[in-house]
Design a protein around this motif. Structure first.
Motif, PDB file in Angstrom:
ATOM      1  N   LYS A   1       0.833  -1.226   0.000  1.00  0.00           N
ATOM      2  CA  LYS A   1       0.000   0.000   0.000  1.00  0.00           C
ATOM      3  C   LYS A   1       0.857   1.261   0.000  1.00  0.00           C
ATOM      4  O   LYS A   1       0.372   2.361   0.270  1.00  0.00           O
ATOM      5  CB  LYS A   1      -0.871   0.016   1.255  1.00  0.00           C
ATOM      6  CG  LYS A   1      -1.926  -1.067   1.284  1.00  0.00           C
ATOM      7  CD  LYS A   1      -2.824  -0.752   2.463  1.00  0.00           C
ATOM      8  CE  LYS A   1      -3.442  -1.962   3.060  1.00  0.00           C
ATOM      9  NZ  LYS A   1      -3.783  -1.787   4.467  1.00  0.00           N
ATOM     10  N   TRP A   2       2.151   1.123  -0.201  1.00  0.00           N
ATOM     11  CA  TRP A   2       3.112   2.234  -0.202  1.00  0.00           C
ATOM     12  C   TRP A   2       3.199   2.919   1.167  1.00  0.00           C
ATOM     13  O   TRP A   2       3.509   4.097   1.286  1.00  0.00           O
ATOM     14  CB  TRP A   2       2.835   3.240  -1.347  1.00  0.00           C
ATOM     15  CG  TRP A   2       2.928   2.550  -2.651  1.00  0.00           C
ATOM     16  CD1 TRP A   2       1.895   2.047  -3.385  1.00  0.00           C
ATOM     17  CD2 TRP A   2       4.129   2.178  -3.363  1.00  0.00           C
ATOM     18  NE1 TRP A   2       2.373   1.406  -4.513  1.00  0.00           N
ATOM     19  CE2 TRP A   2       3.731   1.474  -4.516  1.00  0.00           C
ATOM     20  CE3 TRP A   2       5.497   2.373  -3.135  1.00  0.00           C
ATOM     21  CZ2 TRP A   2       4.643   0.962  -5.439  1.00  0.00           C
ATOM     22  CZ3 TRP A   2       6.410   1.864  -4.056  1.00  0.00           C
ATOM     23  CH2 TRP A   2       5.974   1.166  -5.184  1.00  0.00           C
ATOM     24  N   GLU A   3       2.929   2.110   2.221  1.00  0.00           N
ATOM     25  CA  GLU A   3       3.228   2.554   3.587  1.00  0.00           C
ATOM     26  C   GLU A   3       4.651   2.108   3.877  1.00  0.00           C
ATOM     27  O   GLU A   3       5.146   1.152   3.256  1.00  0.00           O
ATOM     28  CB  GLU A   3       2.303   1.874   4.597  1.00  0.00           C
ATOM     29  CG  GLU A   3       0.835   2.181   4.421  1.00  0.00           C
ATOM     30  CD  GLU A   3      -0.079   1.171   5.111  1.00  0.00           C
ATOM     31  OE1 GLU A   3      -1.205   1.527   5.404  1.00  0.00           O
ATOM     32  OE2 GLU A   3       0.343   0.012   5.337  1.00  0.00           O
ATOM     33  N   VAL A   4       5.324   2.767   4.850  1.00  0.00           N
ATOM     34  CA  VAL A   4       6.706   2.383   5.158  1.00  0.00           C
ATOM     35  C   VAL A   4       6.713   1.507   6.417  1.00  0.00           C
ATOM     36  O   VAL A   4       6.141   1.889   7.446  1.00  0.00           O
ATOM     37  CB  VAL A   4       7.605   3.631   5.331  1.00  0.00           C
ATOM     38  CG1 VAL A   4       9.035   3.222   5.640  1.00  0.00           C
ATOM     39  CG2 VAL A   4       7.564   4.486   4.066  1.00  0.00           C
ATOM     40  N   ILE A   5       7.317   0.326   6.282  1.00  0.00           N
ATOM     41  CA  ILE A   5       7.352  -0.627   7.403  1.00  0.00           C
ATOM     42  C   ILE A   5       8.774  -1.197   7.551  1.00  0.00           C
ATOM     43  O   ILE A   5       9.555  -1.176   6.597  1.00  0.00           O
ATOM     44  CB  ILE A   5       6.379  -1.814   7.183  1.00  0.00           C
ATOM     45  CG1 ILE A   5       6.708  -2.563   5.870  1.00  0.00           C
ATOM     46  CG2 ILE A   5       4.932  -1.348   7.166  1.00  0.00           C
ATOM     47  CD1 ILE A   5       6.106  -3.942   5.802  1.00  0.00           C
ATOM     48  N   HIS A   6       9.095  -1.735   8.713  1.00  0.00           N
ATOM     49  CA  HIS A   6      10.361  -2.444   8.888  1.00  0.00           C
ATOM     50  C   HIS A   6      10.177  -3.918   8.536  1.00  0.00           C
ATOM     51  O   HIS A   6       9.131  -4.507   8.803  1.00  0.00           O
ATOM     52  CB  HIS A   6      10.874  -2.297  10.331  1.00  0.00           C
ATOM     53  CG  HIS A   6      12.006  -1.328  10.422  1.00  0.00           C
ATOM     54  ND1 HIS A   6      11.830   0.024  10.243  1.00  0.00           N
ATOM     55  CD2 HIS A   6      13.359  -1.514  10.629  1.00  0.00           C
ATOM     56  CE1 HIS A   6      13.005   0.628  10.344  1.00  0.00           C
ATOM     57  NE2 HIS A   6      13.953  -0.282  10.583  1.00  0.00           N
ATOM     58  N   ASP A   7      11.211  -4.496   7.929  1.00  0.00           N
ATOM     59  CA  ASP A   7      11.165  -5.913   7.555  1.00  0.00           C
ATOM     60  C   ASP A   7      12.606  -6.414   7.518  1.00  0.00           C
ATOM     61  O   ASP A   7      13.534  -5.644   7.769  1.00  0.00           O
ATOM     62  CB  ASP A   7      10.512  -6.052   6.175  1.00  0.00           C
ATOM     63  CG  ASP A   7       9.963  -7.459   5.925  1.00  0.00           C
ATOM     64  OD1 ASP A   7      10.177  -8.363   6.758  1.00  0.00           O
ATOM     65  OD2 ASP A   7       9.337  -7.649   4.863  1.00  0.00           O
TER      66      ASP A   7
END
Ligand code: FAD
Ligand code: SF4
Ligand code: SF4
Ligand code: SF4
Length: 385
Positions: free
Chosen positions: A110-116
Protein backbone atom coordinates in the motif's frame (compact mmCIF):
# COMPACT_ATOMS: atom_id res chain seq x y z
CA UNK A 1 2.80 1.46 33.28
CA UNK A 2 3.61 3.69 30.33
CA UNK A 3 1.43 6.77 30.04
CA UNK A 4 2.00 9.49 27.44
CA UNK A 5 1.35 12.82 29.12
CA UNK A 6 2.87 14.86 26.28
CA UNK A 7 3.12 13.70 22.66
CA UNK A 8 6.80 14.67 22.54
CA UNK A 9 7.44 11.92 25.12
CA UNK A 10 6.93 9.04 22.70
CA UNK A 11 8.97 8.45 19.53
CA UNK A 12 6.76 5.50 18.49
CA UNK A 13 9.50 2.85 18.62
CA UNK A 14 7.05 0.14 19.87
CA UNK A 15 9.63 -1.37 22.26
CA UNK A 16 7.03 -1.29 25.08
CA UNK A 17 4.48 -3.22 23.03
CA UNK A 18 6.95 -5.90 22.03
CA UNK A 19 8.15 -6.44 25.63
CA UNK A 20 4.89 -6.29 27.57
CA UNK A 21 4.44 -9.72 29.22
CA UNK A 22 0.64 -9.38 29.17
CA UNK A 23 0.42 -8.09 25.56
CA UNK A 24 -1.83 -5.36 26.88
CA UNK A 25 -0.43 -2.39 24.89
CA UNK A 26 -1.72 -1.40 21.47
CA UNK A 27 -0.71 1.39 19.11
CA UNK A 28 -3.45 3.84 18.21
CA UNK A 29 -3.33 6.55 15.57
CA UNK A 30 -3.81 10.13 16.78
CA UNK A 31 -5.37 13.02 14.84
CA UNK A 32 -1.97 13.88 13.29
CA UNK A 33 -1.56 10.33 11.91
CA UNK A 34 1.16 9.14 14.34
CA UNK A 35 0.89 5.97 16.44
CA UNK A 36 0.99 6.03 20.27
CA UNK A 37 0.74 3.21 22.82
CA UNK A 38 -2.45 2.76 24.81
CA UNK A 39 -2.52 0.33 27.77
CA UNK A 40 -5.46 -1.90 28.60
CA UNK A 41 -5.42 -1.13 32.33
CA UNK A 42 -7.63 -4.13 33.15
CA UNK A 43 -4.98 -6.59 31.95
CA UNK A 44 -1.87 -4.61 33.06
CA UNK A 45 -0.08 -6.17 36.08
CA UNK A 46 1.98 -3.02 36.74
CA UNK A 47 5.30 -4.84 36.25
CA UNK A 48 7.00 -1.61 35.06
CA UNK A 49 8.87 -3.29 32.16
CA UNK A 50 7.48 -0.85 29.59
CA UNK A 51 8.91 2.11 31.51
CA UNK A 52 12.29 0.38 31.98
CA UNK A 53 12.80 -0.07 28.24
CA UNK A 54 11.40 3.20 26.86
CA UNK A 55 14.15 5.18 25.03
CA UNK A 56 12.60 8.50 26.08
CA UNK A 57 12.63 7.60 29.79
CA UNK A 58 16.08 5.92 29.64
CA UNK A 59 18.36 8.14 27.59
CA UNK A 60 22.10 7.43 27.34
CA UNK A 61 24.83 10.03 27.61
CA UNK A 62 25.94 12.06 24.59
CA UNK A 63 29.01 10.66 22.81
CA UNK A 64 31.43 11.43 20.00
CA UNK A 65 32.30 9.04 17.18
CA UNK A 66 35.66 7.21 17.24
CA UNK A 67 36.41 7.99 13.60
CA UNK A 68 34.75 9.99 10.83
CA UNK A 69 35.05 9.46 7.06
CA UNK A 70 33.83 10.85 3.78
CA UNK A 71 33.05 7.68 1.80
CA UNK A 72 31.40 6.46 -1.38
CA UNK A 73 30.96 3.05 -2.94
CA UNK A 74 32.94 2.31 -6.09
CA UNK A 75 29.97 0.86 -7.98
CA UNK A 76 28.51 3.97 -9.68
CA UNK A 77 25.06 2.51 -10.40
CA UNK A 78 24.68 1.44 -6.75
CA UNK A 79 25.71 4.92 -5.61
CA UNK A 80 23.07 6.47 -7.90
CA UNK A 81 20.35 4.17 -6.52
CA UNK A 82 21.24 5.12 -2.91
CA UNK A 83 20.46 8.38 -1.11
CA UNK A 84 24.04 9.34 -0.28
CA UNK A 85 27.22 7.40 -1.06
CA UNK A 86 25.67 3.88 -1.01
CA UNK A 87 27.42 2.80 2.20
CA UNK A 88 24.31 1.14 3.68
CA UNK A 89 24.15 -1.48 0.90
CA UNK A 90 27.86 -2.29 1.19
CA UNK A 91 27.55 -2.86 4.96
CA UNK A 92 24.38 -4.90 4.47
CA UNK A 93 25.99 -7.02 1.71
CA UNK A 94 28.80 -7.90 4.11
CA UNK A 95 26.29 -9.37 6.58
CA UNK A 96 24.31 -11.19 3.87
CA UNK A 97 27.57 -12.73 2.53
CA UNK A 98 28.09 -14.33 5.95
CA UNK A 99 24.51 -15.73 5.84
CA UNK A 100 23.26 -13.05 8.23
CA UNK A 101 19.99 -11.11 8.29
CA UNK A 102 19.49 -7.39 7.58
CA UNK A 103 16.59 -5.28 8.88
CA UNK A 104 15.53 -2.03 7.23
CA UNK A 105 12.62 0.14 6.09
CA UNK A 106 10.70 -0.65 2.88
CA UNK A 107 7.38 0.13 1.19
CA UNK A 108 4.59 -2.45 1.56
CA UNK A 109 1.98 -3.08 -1.14
CA UNK A 110 0.00 0.00 0.00
CA UNK A 111 3.11 2.23 -0.20
CA UNK A 112 3.23 2.55 3.59
CA UNK A 113 6.71 2.38 5.16
CA UNK A 114 7.35 -0.63 7.40
CA UNK A 115 10.36 -2.44 8.89
CA UNK A 116 11.17 -5.91 7.55
CA UNK A 117 14.18 -8.20 7.10
CA UNK A 118 16.19 -9.50 4.13
CA UNK A 119 18.32 -12.61 3.80
CA UNK A 120 19.51 -12.16 0.19
CA UNK A 121 21.32 -9.39 -1.71
CA UNK A 122 18.30 -9.06 -4.05
CA UNK A 123 15.94 -8.43 -1.13
CA UNK A 124 18.19 -5.61 0.11
CA UNK A 125 17.07 -3.41 -2.82
CA UNK A 126 13.75 -2.71 -1.07
CA UNK A 127 15.58 -1.00 1.85
CA UNK A 128 17.77 1.12 -0.42
CA UNK A 129 16.99 4.85 -0.43
CA UNK A 130 15.57 7.14 2.28
CA UNK A 131 11.80 7.08 2.76
CA UNK A 132 10.67 10.31 4.38
CA UNK A 133 7.81 8.79 6.38
CA UNK A 134 7.85 7.20 9.86
CA UNK A 135 8.25 3.43 9.46
CA UNK A 136 6.16 0.95 11.46
CA UNK A 137 8.46 -1.30 13.50
CA UNK A 138 5.84 -4.06 13.93
CA UNK A 139 7.36 -7.21 15.44
CA UNK A 140 10.90 -6.57 14.19
CA UNK A 141 12.61 -6.30 17.63
CA UNK A 142 11.21 -9.72 18.54
CA UNK A 143 12.41 -11.08 15.18
CA UNK A 144 15.90 -9.61 15.81
CA UNK A 145 16.02 -11.41 19.18
CA UNK A 146 14.99 -14.67 17.53
CA UNK A 147 17.80 -14.43 14.94
CA UNK A 148 20.38 -13.34 17.55
CA UNK A 149 19.55 -16.33 19.73
CA UNK A 150 19.98 -18.55 16.65
CA UNK A 151 23.63 -17.37 16.53
CA UNK A 152 23.66 -15.70 13.09
CA UNK A 153 24.80 -12.13 12.42
CA UNK A 154 22.12 -9.45 12.37
CA UNK A 155 22.36 -5.89 10.99
CA UNK A 156 19.54 -3.60 12.14
CA UNK A 157 19.17 -0.23 10.40
CA UNK A 158 16.75 2.53 11.35
CA UNK A 159 16.36 5.94 12.95
CA UNK A 160 18.51 6.61 16.05
CA UNK A 161 15.44 6.32 18.33
CA UNK A 162 14.57 2.95 16.75
CA UNK A 163 18.11 1.75 17.50
CA UNK A 164 17.86 3.07 21.08
CA UNK A 165 14.51 1.25 21.45
CA UNK A 166 15.98 -2.00 20.11
CA UNK A 167 18.98 -1.87 22.47
CA UNK A 168 16.70 -1.30 25.48
CA UNK A 169 14.31 -4.03 24.30
CA UNK A 170 17.22 -6.50 24.14
CA UNK A 171 18.51 -5.49 27.62
CA UNK A 172 21.98 -6.91 26.90
CA UNK A 173 24.75 -6.69 24.30
CA UNK A 174 25.03 -9.34 21.59
CA UNK A 175 28.32 -9.85 19.74
CA UNK A 176 26.45 -10.88 16.60
CA UNK A 177 24.40 -7.63 16.36
CA UNK A 178 25.53 -4.58 14.38
CA UNK A 179 23.36 -1.45 14.43
CA UNK A 180 23.39 1.27 11.77
CA UNK A 181 21.46 4.52 12.12
CA UNK A 182 21.59 7.84 10.29
CA UNK A 183 21.62 11.49 11.14
CA UNK A 184 17.91 12.14 11.40
CA UNK A 185 16.07 15.33 10.49
CA UNK A 186 12.80 13.79 11.78
CA UNK A 187 9.99 11.61 10.45
CA UNK A 188 6.81 12.89 8.76
CA UNK A 189 3.32 11.64 9.60
CA UNK A 190 2.34 8.44 7.73
CA UNK A 191 -1.20 9.84 7.35
CA UNK A 192 0.10 13.02 5.67
CA UNK A 193 2.07 10.80 3.24
CA UNK A 194 -1.02 8.62 2.57
CA UNK A 195 -3.20 11.65 1.81
CA UNK A 196 -0.53 13.28 -0.37
CA UNK A 197 0.03 10.11 -2.41
CA UNK A 198 -3.72 9.43 -2.80
CA UNK A 199 -4.16 12.91 -4.17
CA UNK A 200 -1.35 12.49 -6.73
CA UNK A 201 -2.68 9.09 -7.83
CA UNK A 202 -6.28 10.24 -8.00
CA UNK A 203 -5.36 13.20 -10.26
CA UNK A 204 -3.51 10.89 -12.61
CA UNK A 205 -5.83 7.86 -12.36
CA UNK A 206 -2.69 5.78 -11.90
CA UNK A 207 -1.05 3.10 -9.74
CA UNK A 208 2.58 3.53 -8.56
CA UNK A 209 5.23 1.09 -9.71
CA UNK A 210 8.16 2.71 -7.93
CA UNK A 211 8.69 5.64 -5.57
CA UNK A 212 12.02 7.32 -4.82
CA UNK A 213 12.41 10.18 -2.38
CA UNK A 214 15.99 10.81 -3.49
CA UNK A 215 16.00 10.36 -7.25
CA UNK A 216 19.48 11.54 -8.32
CA UNK A 217 18.87 11.85 -12.05
CA UNK A 218 18.91 15.64 -11.77
CA UNK A 219 21.58 15.65 -9.05
CA UNK A 220 22.11 14.54 -5.42
CA UNK A 221 21.65 18.01 -3.95
CA UNK A 222 18.28 18.58 -5.66
CA UNK A 223 16.46 16.03 -3.44
CA UNK A 224 13.94 14.84 -6.07
CA UNK A 225 10.81 12.85 -5.36
CA UNK A 226 9.97 10.62 -8.32
CA UNK A 227 7.03 8.29 -8.82
CA UNK A 228 6.67 6.04 -11.82
CA UNK A 229 3.12 4.88 -12.43
CA UNK A 230 1.06 2.58 -14.56
CA UNK A 231 -2.08 4.22 -15.92
CA UNK A 232 -5.22 2.44 -14.64
CA UNK A 233 -7.02 0.39 -17.34
CA UNK A 234 -4.15 0.86 -19.85
CA UNK A 235 -1.42 -1.44 -18.50
CA UNK A 236 1.08 -0.44 -21.19
CA UNK A 237 1.26 3.34 -20.67
CA UNK A 238 3.88 4.42 -18.12
CA UNK A 239 4.27 7.87 -16.63
CA UNK A 240 6.90 9.37 -14.38
CA UNK A 241 6.48 12.26 -12.01
CA UNK A 242 9.73 13.84 -10.76
CA UNK A 243 10.04 17.06 -8.80
CA UNK A 244 12.97 18.59 -6.95
CA UNK A 245 12.62 19.97 -3.44
CA UNK A 246 12.10 23.44 -4.93
CA UNK A 247 8.91 22.28 -6.68
CA UNK A 248 7.66 19.32 -4.65
CA UNK A 249 5.20 20.30 -1.96
CA UNK A 250 5.54 17.13 0.16
CA UNK A 251 9.34 17.54 0.41
CA UNK A 252 8.91 21.27 1.10
CA UNK A 253 6.58 20.56 4.03
CA UNK A 254 8.96 17.86 5.35
CA UNK A 255 12.05 20.09 5.26
CA UNK A 256 10.07 23.03 6.72
CA UNK A 257 9.16 20.79 9.73
CA UNK A 258 5.42 21.20 9.11
CA UNK A 259 4.43 17.58 9.90
CA UNK A 260 7.24 15.86 11.81
CA UNK A 261 6.51 13.68 14.87
CA UNK A 262 6.44 15.85 18.04
CA UNK A 263 9.33 13.82 19.59
CA UNK A 264 11.54 14.89 16.66
CA UNK A 265 11.50 18.45 18.00
CA UNK A 266 12.92 17.12 21.30
CA UNK A 267 14.87 14.17 19.93
CA UNK A 268 16.04 11.70 22.62
CA UNK A 269 18.81 10.27 20.42
CA UNK A 270 20.88 13.16 19.06
CA UNK A 271 24.66 13.21 19.62
CA UNK A 272 25.02 9.41 19.28
CA UNK A 273 22.81 8.65 22.29
CA UNK A 274 21.38 5.71 20.30
CA UNK A 275 24.60 3.73 20.97
CA UNK A 276 24.64 2.53 17.34
CA UNK A 277 27.85 1.01 15.93
CA UNK A 278 27.78 3.10 12.74
CA UNK A 279 25.99 6.36 11.85
CA UNK A 280 25.62 7.30 8.17
CA UNK A 281 24.44 10.57 6.63
CA UNK A 282 24.63 12.83 3.61
CA UNK A 283 27.98 14.60 3.53
CA UNK A 284 26.48 18.08 3.09
CA UNK A 285 29.13 20.75 2.54
CA UNK A 286 31.53 18.31 0.85
CA UNK A 287 32.29 21.06 -1.71
CA UNK A 288 33.90 23.20 1.00
CA UNK A 289 35.80 20.43 2.81
CA UNK A 290 36.82 18.12 -0.06
CA UNK A 291 36.15 19.97 -3.35
CA UNK A 292 37.51 17.08 -5.47
CA UNK A 293 34.71 14.81 -4.23
CA UNK A 294 31.95 17.19 -5.29
CA UNK A 295 30.44 15.34 -8.31
CA UNK A 296 26.75 15.74 -7.23
CA UNK A 297 26.26 11.94 -7.25
CA UNK A 298 26.24 11.52 -3.47
CA UNK A 299 28.84 11.22 -0.74
CA UNK A 300 28.27 9.54 2.63
CA UNK A 301 29.36 10.88 5.97
CA UNK A 302 30.32 7.77 7.96
CA UNK A 303 30.76 7.95 11.73
CA UNK A 304 32.17 4.85 13.41
CA UNK A 305 31.03 4.67 17.02
CA UNK A 306 32.40 1.32 18.24
CA UNK A 307 35.33 -1.04 17.51
CA UNK A 308 32.79 -3.41 15.84
CA UNK A 309 31.67 -0.55 13.56
CA UNK A 310 35.31 0.20 12.69
CA UNK A 311 35.97 -3.48 11.89
CA UNK A 312 32.95 -3.91 9.57
CA UNK A 313 33.64 -0.61 7.76
CA UNK A 314 37.26 -1.75 7.31
CA UNK A 315 35.99 -4.86 5.46
CA UNK A 316 33.99 -3.04 2.77
CA UNK A 317 35.41 -1.71 -0.46
CA UNK A 318 35.00 2.08 -0.57
CA UNK A 319 36.75 5.23 -1.60
CA UNK A 320 37.17 7.06 1.70
CA UNK A 321 39.02 9.83 3.46
CA UNK A 322 39.26 10.55 7.19
CA UNK A 323 37.82 13.87 8.46
CA UNK A 324 37.77 15.81 11.73
CA UNK A 325 34.55 15.51 13.78
CA UNK A 326 34.66 19.19 14.76
CA UNK A 327 34.73 20.18 11.06
CA UNK A 328 31.54 18.31 10.15
CA UNK A 329 29.21 19.56 12.92
CA UNK A 330 28.61 23.01 11.34
CA UNK A 331 27.98 21.31 7.97
CA UNK A 332 25.32 18.92 9.35
CA UNK A 333 23.81 20.48 12.51
CA UNK A 334 21.13 17.72 12.72
CA UNK A 335 23.91 15.61 14.32
CA UNK A 336 23.43 17.52 17.56
CA UNK A 337 20.29 19.69 17.21
CA UNK A 338 16.60 18.78 16.90
CA UNK A 339 14.60 20.51 14.16
CA UNK A 340 12.31 23.25 15.56
CA UNK A 341 8.61 22.82 14.76
CA UNK A 342 7.17 25.03 12.00
CA UNK A 343 5.33 27.99 13.57
CA UNK A 344 2.09 26.92 11.82
CA UNK A 345 2.36 23.19 12.63
CA UNK A 346 -0.75 23.25 14.88
CA UNK A 347 -2.76 25.27 12.30
CA UNK A 348 -1.71 22.82 9.57
CA UNK A 349 -3.09 19.82 11.49
CA UNK A 350 -6.20 21.76 12.50
CA UNK A 351 -6.96 22.54 8.84
CA UNK A 352 -6.12 18.98 7.80
CA UNK A 353 -8.66 17.58 10.22
CA UNK A 354 -11.46 19.65 8.68
CA UNK A 355 -10.98 17.34 5.61
CA UNK A 356 -11.50 20.37 3.34
CA UNK A 357 -7.95 20.84 2.04
CA UNK A 358 -5.33 18.81 0.21
CA UNK A 359 -1.80 18.45 1.66
CA UNK A 360 -0.42 20.43 -1.28
CA UNK A 361 -2.77 23.37 -0.71
CA UNK A 362 -1.86 23.46 3.00
CA UNK A 363 1.89 23.38 2.27
CA UNK A 364 1.35 26.26 -0.17
CA UNK A 365 -0.64 28.13 2.48
CA UNK A 366 1.87 27.69 5.32
CA UNK A 367 5.30 27.36 3.68
CA UNK A 368 5.08 29.93 0.88
CA UNK A 369 4.76 33.72 0.97
CA UNK A 370 1.91 35.26 -1.15
CA UNK A 371 4.59 36.42 -3.64
CA UNK A 372 6.01 32.89 -3.96
CA UNK A 373 2.48 31.49 -4.47
CA UNK A 374 1.79 33.92 -7.33
CA UNK A 375 5.15 33.11 -8.97
CA UNK A 376 4.30 29.41 -8.76
CA UNK A 377 0.90 29.88 -10.38
CA UNK A 378 2.40 31.94 -13.23
CA UNK A 379 5.06 29.27 -13.79
CA UNK A 380 2.40 26.56 -13.90
CA UNK A 381 0.28 28.51 -16.43
CA UNK A 382 3.21 29.27 -18.69
CA UNK A 383 4.07 25.54 -18.57
CA UNK A 384 0.55 24.65 -19.78
CA UNK A 385 0.76 27.10 -22.71
C1 FAD B 1 13.61 10.12 7.73
C2 FAD B 1 15.04 10.36 7.37
C3 FAD B 1 15.65 11.55 7.74
C4 FAD B 1 17.02 11.77 7.43
N1 FAD B 1 17.60 12.96 7.80
C5 FAD B 1 18.88 13.21 7.46
C6 FAD B 1 19.52 14.46 7.81
O1 FAD B 1 18.90 15.34 8.40
N2 FAD B 1 20.84 14.63 7.49
C7 FAD B 1 21.55 13.66 6.84
O2 FAD B 1 22.73 13.88 6.57
N3 FAD B 1 20.99 12.47 6.50
C8 FAD B 1 19.68 12.23 6.80
N4 FAD B 1 19.10 11.01 6.48
C9 FAD B 1 19.98 9.92 5.98
C10 FAD B 1 20.30 9.94 4.51
O3 FAD B 1 19.17 10.41 3.77
C11 FAD B 1 20.65 8.54 3.99
O4 FAD B 1 19.59 7.65 4.29
C12 FAD B 1 21.87 7.95 4.62
O5 FAD B 1 22.95 8.82 4.40
C13 FAD B 1 22.19 6.57 4.04
O6 FAD B 1 22.47 6.67 2.69
P1 FAD B 1 23.16 5.50 1.85
O7 FAD B 1 23.46 6.05 0.51
O8 FAD B 1 24.30 4.90 2.63
O9 FAD B 1 22.12 4.34 1.76
P2 FAD B 1 20.59 4.24 1.41
O10 FAD B 1 20.39 3.05 0.58
O11 FAD B 1 20.03 5.49 0.95
O12 FAD B 1 20.07 3.89 2.89
C14 FAD B 1 18.81 3.57 3.22
C15 FAD B 1 18.83 3.24 4.70
O13 FAD B 1 17.90 4.04 5.37
C16 FAD B 1 16.94 3.22 6.04
N5 FAD B 1 15.67 3.93 5.97
C17 FAD B 1 15.10 4.48 4.87
N6 FAD B 1 13.96 5.08 5.20
C18 FAD B 1 13.77 4.88 6.53
C19 FAD B 1 12.75 5.24 7.45
N7 FAD B 1 11.68 5.94 7.08
N8 FAD B 1 12.90 4.86 8.74
C20 FAD B 1 13.96 4.13 9.15
N9 FAD B 1 14.98 3.77 8.31
C21 FAD B 1 14.87 4.15 7.02
C22 FAD B 1 16.97 1.91 5.28
O14 FAD B 1 16.52 0.85 6.09
C23 FAD B 1 18.45 1.81 4.96
O15 FAD B 1 19.15 1.37 6.10
C24 FAD B 1 17.76 10.77 6.75
C25 FAD B 1 17.13 9.58 6.37
C26 FAD B 1 15.78 9.36 6.68
C27 FAD B 1 15.13 8.05 6.27
S1 SF4 C 1 3.38 -2.31 33.31
FE1 SF4 C 1 3.89 -4.37 32.52
S2 SF4 C 1 1.93 -5.30 32.07
FE2 SF4 C 1 1.53 -3.13 32.34
S3 SF4 C 1 1.63 -2.31 30.28
FE3 SF4 C 1 3.67 -2.10 31.12
S4 SF4 C 1 4.76 -3.94 30.49
FE4 SF4 C 1 2.56 -4.33 30.20
S1 SF4 D 1 8.94 5.74 22.97
FE1 SF4 D 1 8.70 3.57 22.42
S2 SF4 D 1 8.81 2.46 24.34
FE2 SF4 D 1 8.44 4.62 24.86
S3 SF4 D 1 6.22 4.79 25.01
FE3 SF4 D 1 6.72 5.30 22.93
S4 SF4 D 1 6.54 3.41 21.79
FE4 SF4 D 1 6.64 2.84 23.95
S1 SF4 E 1 14.45 12.98 14.94
FE1 SF4 E 1 14.86 11.74 16.76
S2 SF4 E 1 12.84 11.21 17.55
FE2 SF4 E 1 12.54 11.86 15.45
S3 SF4 E 1 12.64 9.94 14.26
FE3 SF4 E 1 14.67 10.87 14.25
S4 SF4 E 1 15.71 9.85 15.94
FE4 SF4 E 1 13.53 9.52 16.27
Amino acid sequence: MISIDKKQNCCGCEACIQRCPKSCIQMQQDTEGFLYPVVDTESCIDCGICEKICPILNQSNEKKPLTVYAAKCKDESLRLESSSGGIFTLLANEIIRENGVVFGAKFNSKWEVIHDYATTAEELAQFRGSKYVQSKIGQSYQQVLHFLKGGGNVLFSGTPCQIAGLKLFLQKDYENLITVDFICHGVPSPEVWRLYLNDILHKRQSIPENIRFRDKRSGWKKYSLSISFKKMNTCTKKLTFAQSVYENLYLRGFLANLYLRPSCHHCPSKSFKSNSDITIADFWGIESLLPNWNDDRGVSLVMLNSPLGERIFGNINTTHQECEYREIIPLNPAIVHSAPAHIYRTDFFHDLNTHKYSISSLVLKYCFTPRERIKRIIKKWSGIK
